[in-house]
Design a protein around this motif. Structure first.
Motif, PDB file in Angstrom:
ATOM      1  N   ILE A   1     -46.212 103.979 -66.032  1.00 51.36           N
ATOM      2  CA  ILE A   1     -45.130 104.290 -65.084  1.00 51.36           C
ATOM      3  C   ILE A   1     -44.175 103.140 -64.757  1.00 51.36           C
ATOM      4  CG2 ILE A   1     -46.175 103.848 -62.782  1.00 51.36           C
ATOM      5  CD1 ILE A   1     -45.059 106.522 -61.891  1.00 51.36           C
ATOM      6  N   GLY A   2     -44.664 101.916 -64.702  1.00 42.45           N
ATOM      7  CA  GLY A   2     -43.861 100.831 -64.137  1.00 42.45           C
ATOM      8  C   GLY A   2     -42.792 100.264 -65.042  1.00 42.45           C
ATOM      9  N   ALA A   3     -42.014  99.373 -64.439  1.00 41.32           N
ATOM     10  CA  ALA A   3     -41.046  98.575 -65.189  1.00 41.32           C
ATOM     11  C   ALA A   3     -41.015  97.224 -64.488  1.00 41.32           C
ATOM     12  CB  ALA A   3     -39.680  99.230 -65.141  1.00 41.32           C
ATOM     13  N   LEU A   4     -40.891  96.176 -65.285  1.00 38.86           N
ATOM     14  CA  LEU A   4     -41.058  94.838 -64.734  1.00 38.86           C
ATOM     15  C   LEU A   4     -40.126  94.566 -63.558  1.00 38.86           C
ATOM     16  CD1 LEU A   4     -42.488  92.184 -64.841  1.00 38.86           C
ATOM     17  CD2 LEU A   4     -40.901  91.438 -66.598  1.00 38.86           C
ATOM     18  N   HIS A   5     -38.838  94.934 -63.724  1.00 37.44           N
ATOM     19  CA  HIS A   5     -37.889  94.606 -62.655  1.00 37.44           C
ATOM     20  C   HIS A   5     -38.263  95.337 -61.361  1.00 37.44           C
ATOM     21  CE1 HIS A   5     -36.273  98.255 -64.460  1.00 37.44           C
ATOM     22  NE2 HIS A   5     -35.585  98.465 -63.368  1.00 37.44           N
ATOM     23  N   TYR A   6     -38.743  96.575 -61.511  1.00 34.14           N
ATOM     24  CA  TYR A   6     -39.145  97.360 -60.346  1.00 34.14           C
ATOM     25  C   TYR A   6     -40.392  96.762 -59.691  1.00 34.14           C
ATOM     26  CZ  TYR A   6     -41.852 100.802 -57.846  1.00 34.14           C
ATOM     27  OH  TYR A   6     -42.637 101.402 -56.912  1.00 34.14           O
ATOM     28  N   GLU A   7     -41.424  96.535 -60.501  1.00 32.38           N
ATOM     29  CA  GLU A   7     -42.698  96.050 -59.956  1.00 32.38           C
ATOM     30  C   GLU A   7     -42.503  94.729 -59.229  1.00 32.38           C
ATOM     31  OE1 GLU A   7     -45.133  98.039 -60.096  1.00 32.38           O
ATOM     32  OE2 GLU A   7     -44.545  99.357 -61.729  1.00 32.38           O
ATOM     33  N   THR A   8     -41.726  93.849 -59.867  1.00 34.67           N
ATOM     34  CA  THR A   8     -41.509  92.533 -59.289  1.00 34.67           C
ATOM     35  C   THR A   8     -40.814  92.657 -57.933  1.00 34.67           C
ATOM     36  OG1 THR A   8     -41.210  91.802 -61.554  1.00 34.67           O
ATOM     37  CG2 THR A   8     -40.625  90.227 -59.859  1.00 34.67           C
ATOM     38  N   GLN A   9     -39.761  93.498 -57.909  1.00 31.28           N
ATOM     39  CA  GLN A   9     -38.975  93.619 -56.676  1.00 31.28           C
ATOM     40  C   GLN A   9     -39.802  94.240 -55.548  1.00 31.28           C
ATOM     41  OE1 GLN A   9     -36.576  96.755 -55.780  1.00 31.28           O
ATOM     42  NE2 GLN A   9     -36.043  95.676 -53.914  1.00 31.28           N
ATOM     43  N   VAL A  10     -40.492  95.346 -55.842  1.00 30.81           N
ATOM     44  CA  VAL A  10     -41.245  96.040 -54.788  1.00 30.81           C
ATOM     45  C   VAL A  10     -42.431  95.202 -54.316  1.00 30.81           C
ATOM     46  CG1 VAL A  10     -42.577  98.103 -54.213  1.00 30.81           C
ATOM     47  CG2 VAL A  10     -40.501  98.322 -55.531  1.00 30.81           C
ATOM     48  N   ALA A  11     -43.127  94.576 -55.273  1.00 28.10           N
ATOM     49  CA  ALA A  11     -44.274  93.739 -54.876  1.00 28.10           C
ATOM     50  C   ALA A  11     -43.814  92.589 -53.989  1.00 28.10           C
ATOM     51  CB  ALA A  11     -44.987  93.212 -56.115  1.00 28.10           C
ATOM     52  N   ASP A  12     -42.737  91.949 -54.377  1.00 29.84           N
ATOM     53  CA  ASP A  12     -42.190  90.837 -53.583  1.00 29.84           C
ATOM     54  C   ASP A  12     -41.822  91.302 -52.178  1.00 29.84           C
ATOM     55  OD1 ASP A  12     -42.405  88.679 -55.101  1.00 29.84           O
ATOM     56  OD2 ASP A  12     -40.306  88.522 -55.706  1.00 29.84           O
ATOM     57  N   ALA A  13     -41.083  92.425 -52.135  1.00 29.78           N
ATOM     58  CA  ALA A  13     -40.615  92.947 -50.841  1.00 29.78           C
ATOM     59  C   ALA A  13     -41.809  93.350 -49.973  1.00 29.78           C
ATOM     60  CB  ALA A  13     -39.686  94.133 -51.064  1.00 29.78           C
ATOM     61  N   ALA A  14     -42.817  93.973 -50.608  1.00 33.85           N
ATOM     62  CA  ALA A  14     -43.974  94.441 -49.848  1.00 33.85           C
ATOM     63  C   ALA A  14     -44.768  93.266 -49.284  1.00 33.85           C
ATOM     64  CB  ALA A  14     -44.862  95.310 -50.735  1.00 33.85           C
ATOM     65  N   VAL A  15     -44.992  92.257 -50.109  1.00 32.79           N
ATOM     66  CA  VAL A  15     -45.748  91.092 -49.626  1.00 32.79           C
ATOM     67  C   VAL A  15     -44.969  90.396 -48.514  1.00 32.79           C
ATOM     68  CG1 VAL A  15     -46.681  88.838 -50.280  1.00 32.79           C
ATOM     69  CG2 VAL A  15     -47.001  90.784 -51.781  1.00 32.79           C
TER      70      VAL A  15
ATOM     71  N   MET B   1     -46.293 100.351 -54.074  1.00 33.95           N
ATOM     72  CA  MET B   1     -45.791 100.238 -55.454  1.00 33.95           C
ATOM     73  C   MET B   1     -45.927 101.576 -56.179  1.00 33.95           C
ATOM     74  SD  MET B   1     -47.334  96.507 -56.457  1.00 33.95           S
ATOM     75  CE  MET B   1     -46.633  96.306 -58.080  1.00 33.95           C
ATOM     76  N   SER B   2     -47.012 102.297 -55.909  1.00 37.85           N
ATOM     77  CA  SER B   2     -47.221 103.595 -56.567  1.00 37.85           C
ATOM     78  C   SER B   2     -46.264 104.652 -56.028  1.00 37.85           C
ATOM     79  CB  SER B   2     -48.650 104.091 -56.336  1.00 37.85           C
ATOM     80  OG  SER B   2     -49.560 103.264 -56.990  1.00 37.85           O
ATOM     81  N   VAL B   3     -46.110 104.663 -54.699  1.00 35.28           N
ATOM     82  CA  VAL B   3     -45.318 105.726 -54.059  1.00 35.28           C
ATOM     83  C   VAL B   3     -43.828 105.602 -54.385  1.00 35.28           C
ATOM     84  CG1 VAL B   3     -44.567 106.582 -51.794  1.00 35.28           C
ATOM     85  CG2 VAL B   3     -46.974 106.168 -52.212  1.00 35.28           C
ATOM     86  N   CYS B   4     -43.338 104.360 -54.422  1.00 35.42           N
ATOM     87  CA  CYS B   4     -41.894 104.163 -54.604  1.00 35.42           C
ATOM     88  C   CYS B   4     -41.386 104.662 -55.956  1.00 35.42           C
ATOM     89  CB  CYS B   4     -41.538 102.685 -54.462  1.00 35.42           C
ATOM     90  SG  CYS B   4     -41.549 102.129 -52.766  1.00 35.42           S
ATOM     91  N   ILE B   5     -42.219 104.645 -56.967  1.00 30.93           N
ATOM     92  CA  ILE B   5     -41.704 104.939 -58.306  1.00 30.93           C
ATOM     93  C   ILE B   5     -42.288 106.220 -58.901  1.00 30.93           C
ATOM     94  CG2 ILE B   5     -43.344 103.661 -59.728  1.00 30.93           C
ATOM     95  CD1 ILE B   5     -40.942 102.520 -61.271  1.00 30.93           C
ATOM     96  N   MET B   6     -42.956 107.036 -58.077  1.00 34.12           N
ATOM     97  CA  MET B   6     -43.609 108.206 -58.670  1.00 34.12           C
ATOM     98  C   MET B   6     -42.684 109.410 -58.806  1.00 34.12           C
ATOM     99  SD  MET B   6     -46.047 109.234 -55.510  1.00 34.12           S
ATOM    100  CE  MET B   6     -45.424 109.969 -54.020  1.00 34.12           C
ATOM    101  N   TRP B   7     -41.439 109.314 -58.309  1.00 30.94           N
ATOM    102  CA  TRP B   7     -40.587 110.503 -58.220  1.00 30.94           C
ATOM    103  C   TRP B   7     -40.127 111.034 -59.564  1.00 30.94           C
ATOM    104  CZ3 TRP B   7     -41.597 112.302 -53.730  1.00 30.94           C
ATOM    105  CH2 TRP B   7     -41.950 111.415 -52.725  1.00 30.94           C
ATOM    106  N   GLY B   8     -39.938 110.133 -60.531  1.00 36.63           N
ATOM    107  CA  GLY B   8     -39.545 110.597 -61.867  1.00 36.63           C
ATOM    108  C   GLY B   8     -40.612 111.519 -62.448  1.00 36.63           C
ATOM    109  N   MET B   9     -41.880 111.122 -62.227  1.00 35.96           N
ATOM    110  CA  MET B   9     -42.994 111.913 -62.749  1.00 35.96           C
ATOM    111  C   MET B   9     -43.107 113.251 -62.002  1.00 35.96           C
ATOM    112  SD  MET B   9     -46.680 110.382 -63.725  1.00 35.96           S
ATOM    113  CE  MET B   9     -46.876 109.514 -62.232  1.00 35.96           C
ATOM    114  N   ILE B  10     -42.867 113.214 -60.684  1.00 35.86           N
ATOM    115  CA  ILE B  10     -42.928 114.452 -59.894  1.00 35.86           C
ATOM    116  C   ILE B  10     -41.818 115.403 -60.330  1.00 35.86           C
ATOM    117  CG2 ILE B  10     -42.616 115.401 -57.558  1.00 35.86           C
ATOM    118  CD1 ILE B  10     -44.012 112.922 -56.480  1.00 35.86           C
TER     119      ILE B  10
END
Lengths: 235, 261
Positions: free
Chosen positions: B89-103, B125-134
């Motif tokens: 599911i992930g993408a590096l730019h997304y994971e990096t940004q959300v993880a940074d913001a969340a921490v 991290m899981s919730v923010c990017i699951m919409w494409g799959m839904i």
């Protein structure tokens, strides 16, 4: 059963399988933090997750909707189920599927495109899973190589390298069509440099502009061809 | 250190590895089904093999780049969680940004990770990017059926002629490439090094002091692609097609490693 019926049956089963697999993956991905939390002796804070989502996640939700609308036609049914499960769309899956489609000259919306896109996305996902699994297994001995400062700039530039190569491939086919969105986007980013942090969102207006221009060229060429045919028929 | 040890424990590896294995099995199932469907449709086996080979070679280099993302995130989130996120599911730019913001939002005063906040960060991290799959699960069938109906009618052998759909897809891709190249050009024109130096840049319209490396790399990759295309088309070396993108990317990335930053 003829070929068309076979294809219809394949698509029907693909949708069923795709839906089941998407739901199962969703449950696994949302469930994993709870499972890991139980292992670590803590649990996700749902209130914080909600506030975090409102602050960070809404923008990605909009992006997900756009990605679904834009990429599904490129990837077909099977390809899109897999792509939305495995991720890394812009930087890998989309160009990979488009490249495979170009190689075998499969037209969008055809059964051939459906098959090729699914094969391409599945292969690409398996390669990523394999590379990552090997990498994670070798992580400790590989650390010095991976963290070699001489290699870091190279891996920081994967995306520019990808888009440079793809630019030559696509721009040469329609240079006039390509020139306009490129100039407009350059102007936009020049006048509003802070937008560079939102490049993935700027794909939407840039893509819309390119599609609008392509449509205009398509209509214009159609009229020209129609006019030429009329001219030939006249004595 | 203790936090990372816990995040890298066998149990976490087992949970994440199990999900990755499930997704790998799903990919194999989709692949086998598509291959069989292609044969049943009368598609050329060589063409399908070519698509698979090209996709495999195409994906190796970006996958190494994605793996480096795992390495980059492993300092904050441990290894198994970024491994799972970037495999699925992930993408590096997304994971990096959300993880940074969340921490940053949930973390300690120093912005560090704790075992208490990790599950919350991971869930976000899981919730923010699951919409494409839904959306895919809910609307893929309806959407692709509608697209098929809007397309042209089959021409006997199940193959349809390409209409505006193909041109629209190519245009969308041109738009995507233009957005990125435009951002590299605009960034070079209207940014300059920040007061703290390093990789930090600040806005400075028409200063022409922004980062030039992405432009140099994109240009090198484009030139390499031109060479590949020349040999492929003019010298009848069509086999090169399958390696042209990956080869061009490699050359572009080598330029980044060779040029002074």
């Amino acid at each position: 059963m003829n070929t068309q019926q076979q294809y219809e049956s394949y698509l029907k089963k693909t949708h069923l399988l795709g839906r089941i697999v998407s739901v199962v993956t969703l449950i696994l991905l949302v469930g994993a933090p709870f499972a890991i939390g139980a292992l670590l002796g803590s649990a996700p804070d749902l209130g914080k997750t909600l506030t975090g989502f409102l602050a960070v996640g809404l923008v990605w939700t909009v992006s997900s909707v756009v990605e679904f609308l834009v990429y599904t036609p490129m990837l077909g049914a099977g390809g899109s189920y897999l792509a939305f499960i495995t991720g890394n769309l812009i930087n890998m899956k989309i160009p990979c599927a488009v490249n495979a489609k170009e190689l075998v000259d499969a037209k969008s919306g055809t059964p051939e495109n459906e098959v090729i896109a699914t094969l391409s996305i599945a292969t690409s996902s398996l390669v990523t899973i394999l590379v990552l699994a090997i990498g994670v297994a070798l992580m400790i001995p590989l650390q010095p190589v991976l963290q070699d400062p001489r290699l870091k700039p190279a891996f920081d530039m994967v995306v520019p390298a990808l888009f440079g190569a793809m630019a030559y491939k696509y721009y040469r086919k329609a240079p006039i069509l390509a020139l306009i969105p490129l100039c407009v986007m350059t102007l936009v980013f020049t006048l509003a440099p802070s937008l560079t942090g939102s490049t993935s969102f700027m794909i939407i207006p840039s893509g819309a502009l390119a599609i609008a221009l392509a449509y205009w060229f398509h209509i214009r060429d159609g009229r020209k061809a129609g006019g030429a045919e009329k001219g030939e028929k006249q004595p | 250190m203790e936090v990372l040890q816990s995040l890298n424990s066998g149990g976490v590896y087992l949970i994440c590895g199990g999900i990755v294995a499930f997704i790998a099995a799903v990919c194999v199932v989709f692949m086998v089904r598509a291959w069989r469907a292609g044969l049943a449709l009368g598609m050329d086996r060589t063409k399908m093999k070519r698509a698979v080979t090209a996709s495999a070679t195409f994906s190796v280099l970006p996958s190494v780049g994605i793996f480096l993302g795992v390495v980059a995130l492993s300092g904050m989130l441990g290894t198994p969680w970024p491994w799972l996120r970037l495999s699925v599911i992930g993408a590096l730019h997304y994971e990096t940004q959300v993880a940074d913001a969340a921490v940053e939002r949930f973390g300690t005063a120093g912005g560090g990770m704790t075992l208490e906040i990790f599950p919350t960060v991971a869930l976000l991290m899981s919730v923010c990017i699951m919409w494409g799959m839904i959306l895919s699960a809910l609307f893929n069938k309806k959407y692709t059926d509608r697209l098929r109906r809007a397309g042209e009618k089959p021409e006997g052998n199940g193959k349809k002629a390409g209409g505006f759909g193909d041109k629209a897809m190519a245009a969308m891709f041109i738009g995507m490439v233009s957005a990125y190249l435009g951002s590299y050009l605009g960034s070079f024109i209207s940014r300059k090094p920040g007061p703290e130096g390093g990789a930090e840049y600040v806005s400075a319209v028409f200063s022409f002091r922004g980062p030039w490396m992405p432009l140099a790399v994109a240009l090198a990759a484009a030139l390499a692609m031109a060479v590949f295309t020349y040999f492929s088309e003019k010298k009848k070396m069509a086999w090169l097609d399958g390696f042209s993108i990956a080869g061009s990317m490699l050359i572009g990335m080598l330029v980044a490693a060779v040029l002074p930053a």
